[in-house]
Design an enzyme around this catalytic site. Sequence first.
Site, short mmCIF file in Angstrom:
data_model
loop_
_atom_site.label_atom_id
_atom_site.label_comp_id
_atom_site.label_asym_id
_atom_site.label_seq_id
_atom_site.Cartn_x
_atom_site.Cartn_y
_atom_site.Cartn_z
N HIS A 143 0.84 -1.20 0.00
CA HIS A 143 0.00 0.00 0.00
C HIS A 143 0.87 1.26 0.00
O HIS A 143 0.62 2.20 -0.76
CB HIS A 143 -0.91 -0.01 1.23
CG HIS A 143 -1.74 1.22 1.40
ND1 HIS A 143 -3.05 1.31 0.99
CD2 HIS A 143 -1.44 2.44 1.94
CE1 HIS A 143 -3.52 2.51 1.27
NE2 HIS A 143 -2.56 3.22 1.85
N GLU A 144 1.90 1.26 0.84
CA GLU A 144 2.77 2.44 0.92
C GLU A 144 3.61 2.61 -0.35
O GLU A 144 3.82 3.74 -0.82
CB GLU A 144 3.66 2.35 2.16
CG GLU A 144 2.91 2.32 3.48
CD GLU A 144 1.89 3.45 3.61
OE1 GLU A 144 2.15 4.55 3.09
OE2 GLU A 144 0.84 3.24 4.23
N HIS A 147 1.60 4.30 -2.98
CA HIS A 147 1.57 5.76 -2.87
C HIS A 147 2.77 6.38 -3.59
O HIS A 147 2.65 7.41 -4.26
CB HIS A 147 1.58 6.17 -1.40
CG HIS A 147 0.24 6.11 -0.74
ND1 HIS A 147 -0.88 6.71 -1.28
CD2 HIS A 147 -0.16 5.54 0.42
CE1 HIS A 147 -1.92 6.52 -0.47
NE2 HIS A 147 -1.51 5.79 0.56
N GLU A 219 -6.33 6.94 -1.07
CA GLU A 219 -6.28 5.74 -0.24
C GLU A 219 -6.95 4.57 -0.95
O GLU A 219 -6.44 3.45 -0.95
CB GLU A 219 -6.95 6.00 1.11
CG GLU A 219 -6.17 6.90 2.05
CD GLU A 219 -4.77 6.39 2.32
OE1 GLU A 219 -4.60 5.17 2.56
OE2 GLU A 219 -3.83 7.22 2.30
#
Length: 294
Positions: A143-144, A147, A219
Amino acid sequence: MLYKQIEQNKRKTLLLVLLFVVIVLGAGMAVSYLGFGDLWTGSIIAAVILLVYLPVTYLSASSQVLRMSGATLASETTYKQLYHIVEELCIPARIPMPKIYIINDPSPNAFATGIKPEKGAVAFTTGLLNQLNREELEAVAAHELAHIRNYDIRLMTITIALISVVAIIADIGTRMLFTQRRSSNKKTHPAVYIIALLFVLLSPLAARFVHLAVSRNREYLADATAVEMTRNSLGLQNALRKISASNLDVNKARKATASLYISSPYSNQRKKQKTSWFSTHPSLESRIERLGRM
């Protein structure tokens, strides 16, 4: 369904950024109309402020976030598994290996920073490393990295700077109402004057709402990209459940940086059942519901 969600999120973000530009330009024009009786002087002032403020924020944001959070560079020998997970995920993400930081905090959370992949960094709290299993930790790391890959940090840094610019412009406009008398030859229509006044007063709040909407949308996009990278939505669903179950706040979290974390660093925000206009993140239920459809 996965790729459809990714494309929808990208389109929504583009529309929100365009709305942000309209708010900045509108605030400049409103100030110009209130203070100078024309529509362009304030816009020029807004552009000058933007040209000064944006580069400063853009270049210093990453170091400021890491310093404020108390993050320290992780030792590869001490955090060998974490390094291996991030290194493996960089292959499907197609980005360089980011720097890995550790935050000594019992609340489970993580965030990414870096205005471009070559300068990327990911930070994990000790609480996250202690509470998540390997599958869940991999999902959070994905997930990070998503980003970073999607240039979300660059986008959020720019929107934070734009919020500050709108606030400065609105403050200038408010001061003009009390300190500057418009000359009699500058004729203004009462209705337009009221609209300009309302725009000056409400533009900071509107800018804040748009920033939060962008944050929530990114998100969703990072969740979808993480599943694309790991081919596993259950890991992220379980990780989000564990993170949201914590009653602890991230000690050194700040409101200005709350949107960077994978879940709100404040426990009272994580417990909310529904997403509000003031939320930095979508609700847990909506994120898990979307992940379940992938």
